[in-house]
Design an enzyme around this catalytic site. Structure first.
Site, mmCIF file in Angstrom:
data_model
loop_
_atom_site.group_PDB
_atom_site.id
_atom_site.type_symbol
_atom_site.label_atom_id
_atom_site.label_comp_id
_atom_site.label_asym_id
_atom_site.label_seq_id
_atom_site.Cartn_x
_atom_site.Cartn_y
_atom_site.Cartn_z
ATOM 1 N N TYR A 266 87.894 26.725 52.705
ATOM 2 C CA TYR A 266 86.767 26.832 53.629
ATOM 3 C C TYR A 266 85.801 25.673 53.419
ATOM 4 O O TYR A 266 85.743 25.049 52.353
ATOM 5 C CB TYR A 266 86.048 28.171 53.487
ATOM 6 N N CYS A 267 85.053 25.366 54.486
ATOM 7 C CA CYS A 267 84.016 24.337 54.437
ATOM 8 C C CYS A 267 82.880 24.822 55.322
ATOM 9 O O CYS A 267 82.851 25.989 55.716
ATOM 10 C CB CYS A 267 84.559 22.968 54.889
ATOM 11 N N SER A 268 81.961 23.937 55.646
ATOM 12 C CA SER A 268 80.848 24.335 56.506
ATOM 13 C C SER A 268 80.722 23.396 57.699
ATOM 14 O O SER A 268 79.650 23.252 58.273
ATOM 15 C CB SER A 268 79.533 24.339 55.709
ATOM 16 N N CYS A 269 81.825 22.733 58.069
ATOM 17 C CA CYS A 269 81.802 21.768 59.161
ATOM 18 C C CYS A 269 82.438 22.381 60.417
ATOM 19 O O CYS A 269 83.223 23.322 60.323
ATOM 20 C CB CYS A 269 82.539 20.491 58.770
#
Length: 306
Positions: A266-269
């Site tokens: 997971y990432c936040s982009c």
């Protein structure tokens, strides 16, 4: 037709201010050519050099200051917005995070000279809770250099630039149309490049509900946070039990990524770009049970899962 040089000389300061401000807030309207021409006109006495410099510096401070304030107030949400509207998806923010992590606050001085970073570094500095005095000082040093170099080039090469201006005057509307067409082609190319980037990252996502189901069935999926260290510092949220791993570390830390378990990145982009890139990288290395988390970190917290 009104003389082009007279037009620029008459409205020059307003044009410089607007052009620089639009670039600093993130629009693809390069201001460096305008600053070079302004420097040439100042050398010919048709514009005031201090006024040119002052208008450009003021516009830069306003644009950067707005982004910095947004970063301080809204944190990671401003960074996500920037990444979603950028013509260089995800890479612009990740490069800023890389330079910020490597150079610290000094990244503000050089960011304007690195394509794609100028509009990203101020909000990132705000999200990192940099103080206003440090921001004004360091960002101001970068602004002075960024404005001074093209204006100085215009002063130095004003004869050559004058010949270019004369050529533009000769062709009038045709020259203007060519410039507008070139800018439109550039924006279209970057938009196409963005679409191609996201098409290349089309992978099956796993939803928060599906990830929770794996946990409930005792499958023990490995959850990996692939945000940069700077991004994790700016946004302290994380999925409990997640393994932090920068994408650049993936191949050197393969032993921590077992092939016999489900691995969720997971990432936040936007569009889970970084997570999808890492998942594709592992698929190419022979992994079959890897997926990015749909919606990333925001989806996890919006779902109410603890």
């Amino acid at each position: 037709m009104q003389d082009l040089v007279a037009l620029v000389a008459h409205y020059g300061l307003a044009l410089i201010f607007i052009n620089v401000l639009l670039e600093q807030i993130g629009l693809p309207v390069p201001a460096v050519p305008t600053l070079i021409v302004a420097g040439a006109l100042a050398a010919r006495g048709q514009l005031s050099l201090p006024a040119v410099f002052g208008a450009a510096v003021l516009a830069s401070y306003i644009g950067d200051g707005l982004w910095f304030a947004g970063g301080r107030i809204y944190g990671h949400r401003v960074m996500r917005l920037l990444c979603s509207i950028s013509l260089s998806p995800d890479s612009c923010v990740r490069q800023s995070e890389y330079h910020f992590g490597r150079w610290g606050r000094a990244a503000l001085v050089v960011s304007k000279f690195v394509p794609g970073l100028s509009a990203v570094t101020p909000p990132l500095a705000g999200a990192m809770r940099m103080g206003w005095p440090s921001f004004v000082l360091l960002n101001g040093a970068g602004i002075v250099l960024w404005v001074g170099i093209p204006v100085g080039a215009g002063l130095l090469f004003n004869d050559q630039i004058g010949r270019v201006i004369a050529l533009l005057e000769r062709y009038g509307a045709m020259a203007g149309a060519l410039i507008v067409a070139a800018l439109a082609l550039y924006i279209a190319f970057k938009w196409w490049e963005r679409r191609r980037f996201y098409r290349a990252l089309r992978l099956a996502r796993i939803t928060v509900e599906e990830l929770r189901g794996l946990h409930e069935r005792g499958k023990q999926p490995l959850v990996v946070d692939v945000r940069s260290a700077v991004a994790r510092k700016a946004d302290g949220r994380l999925i409990p039990g997640a393994l932090a791993m920068d994408p650049a570390e993936i191949e050197s830390r393969l032993r921590e990524l077992p092939k016999d378990r489900d691995i969720v990145f997971y990432c936040s982009c936007p569009n889970e770009a970084s997570a999808a890139q890492v998942a594709k990288q592992l698929i190419e290395l022979g992994y079959t049970r890897v997926r990015p988390l749909a919606g990333g970190l925001d989806a996890w917290f919006h779902s109410g899962v603890t």
